[in-house]
Motif scaffolding. Structure first.
Motif, PDB file in Angstrom:
ATOM      1  N   ARG A  96       9.882  -0.546   0.725  1.00  0.00           N
ATOM      2  CA  ARG A  96       8.561  -0.083   0.265  1.00  0.00           C
ATOM      3  C   ARG A  96       8.632   1.304  -0.368  1.00  0.00           C
ATOM      4  N   SER A  97       9.550   2.127   0.111  1.00  0.00           N
ATOM      5  CA  SER A  97       9.682   3.461  -0.483  1.00  0.00           C
ATOM      6  C   SER A  97      11.054   4.039  -0.173  1.00  0.00           C
ATOM      7  N   ASP A 118      10.062  -2.880   5.122  1.00  0.00           N
ATOM      8  CA  ASP A 118       9.185  -3.824   5.803  1.00  0.00           C
ATOM      9  C   ASP A 118       9.900  -5.164   5.945  1.00  0.00           C
ATOM     10  N   SER A 162       3.335   0.902   9.451  1.00  0.00           N
ATOM     11  CA  SER A 162       3.341   0.530   8.038  1.00  0.00           C
ATOM     12  C   SER A 162       4.079   1.606   7.262  1.00  0.00           C
ATOM     13  N   CYS A 163       4.365   1.294   6.017  1.00  0.00           N
ATOM     14  CA  CYS A 163       5.031   2.260   5.147  1.00  0.00           C
ATOM     15  C   CYS A 163       4.029   3.132   4.398  1.00  0.00           C
TER      16      CYS A 163
END
Length: 164
Positions: A96-97, A118, A162-163
């Motif tokens: 995700r990042s 994720d 979560s991201c």
């Protein structure tokens, strides 16, 4: 005399710089890009190993992408997965990042990245029975050149909701 525009290692507004500063920035950008490529390659191999239920020994990809404490800890996890009959199925690990950790070093690392991955679409089984979903994790990863190869040598991470 030519002028150059540089960007700070951690990101931000461009500034005028010398050719030497510009060349150093380009070299550092290449190093971060190489680190990200190494990490993504490791991540694919990690999921492949998880899908097969672990491993007793390092694969060629693990040896090409990891070393030192990181490799040792990964192998311990894979051996434990094999012993417990754990395996991953379905889904994927989605990066995700990824961000640079400018100025952060550990164990002689050259660069560090923070990645949020994720894996919640992956399902985990123990001896063929469903036991849960994959995790969402945020890891600080440390990279060092060993011989001619850049490798992950360490990580500090945790499960996150979560991201975002």
């Amino acid at each position: 005399m030519p002028t150059y525009a540089c960007t700070p290692e951690a990101g931000g507004a461009e500034f005028s710089c010398s050719q030497q500063q510009y060349d150093e920035m380009v070299a550092k950008d290449k190093l971060y890009a190489e680190a990200e490529a190494v990490y993504r390659r490791f991540l694919q191999e990690d999921l492949r190993i998880s899908r097969t239920g672990g491993t007793e020994s390092a694969t060629s990809v693990l040896l090409e992408t990891t070393a030192e404490a990181f490799l040792k800890k990964a192998l311990e996890g894979y051996r434990q997965d094999r012993a417990e009959g754990l395996s991953a199925r379905g889904g994927d690990r989605v990066v995700r990042s990824i961000e640079r950790l400018a100025g952060v070093s550990k164990g002689g690392s050259l660069v560090a990245l923070r990645a949020c991955v994720d894996a919640s679409s992956v399902t985990v089984y123990k001896a063929g029975k469903y036991v849960g979903k994959g995790l969402v994790t945020r890891d600080d990863l440390y990279f060092k050149r060993i011989g001619s190869a850049l490798k992950v040598i360490g990580a500090d991470g945790s499960e996150v909701s979560s991201c975002g």
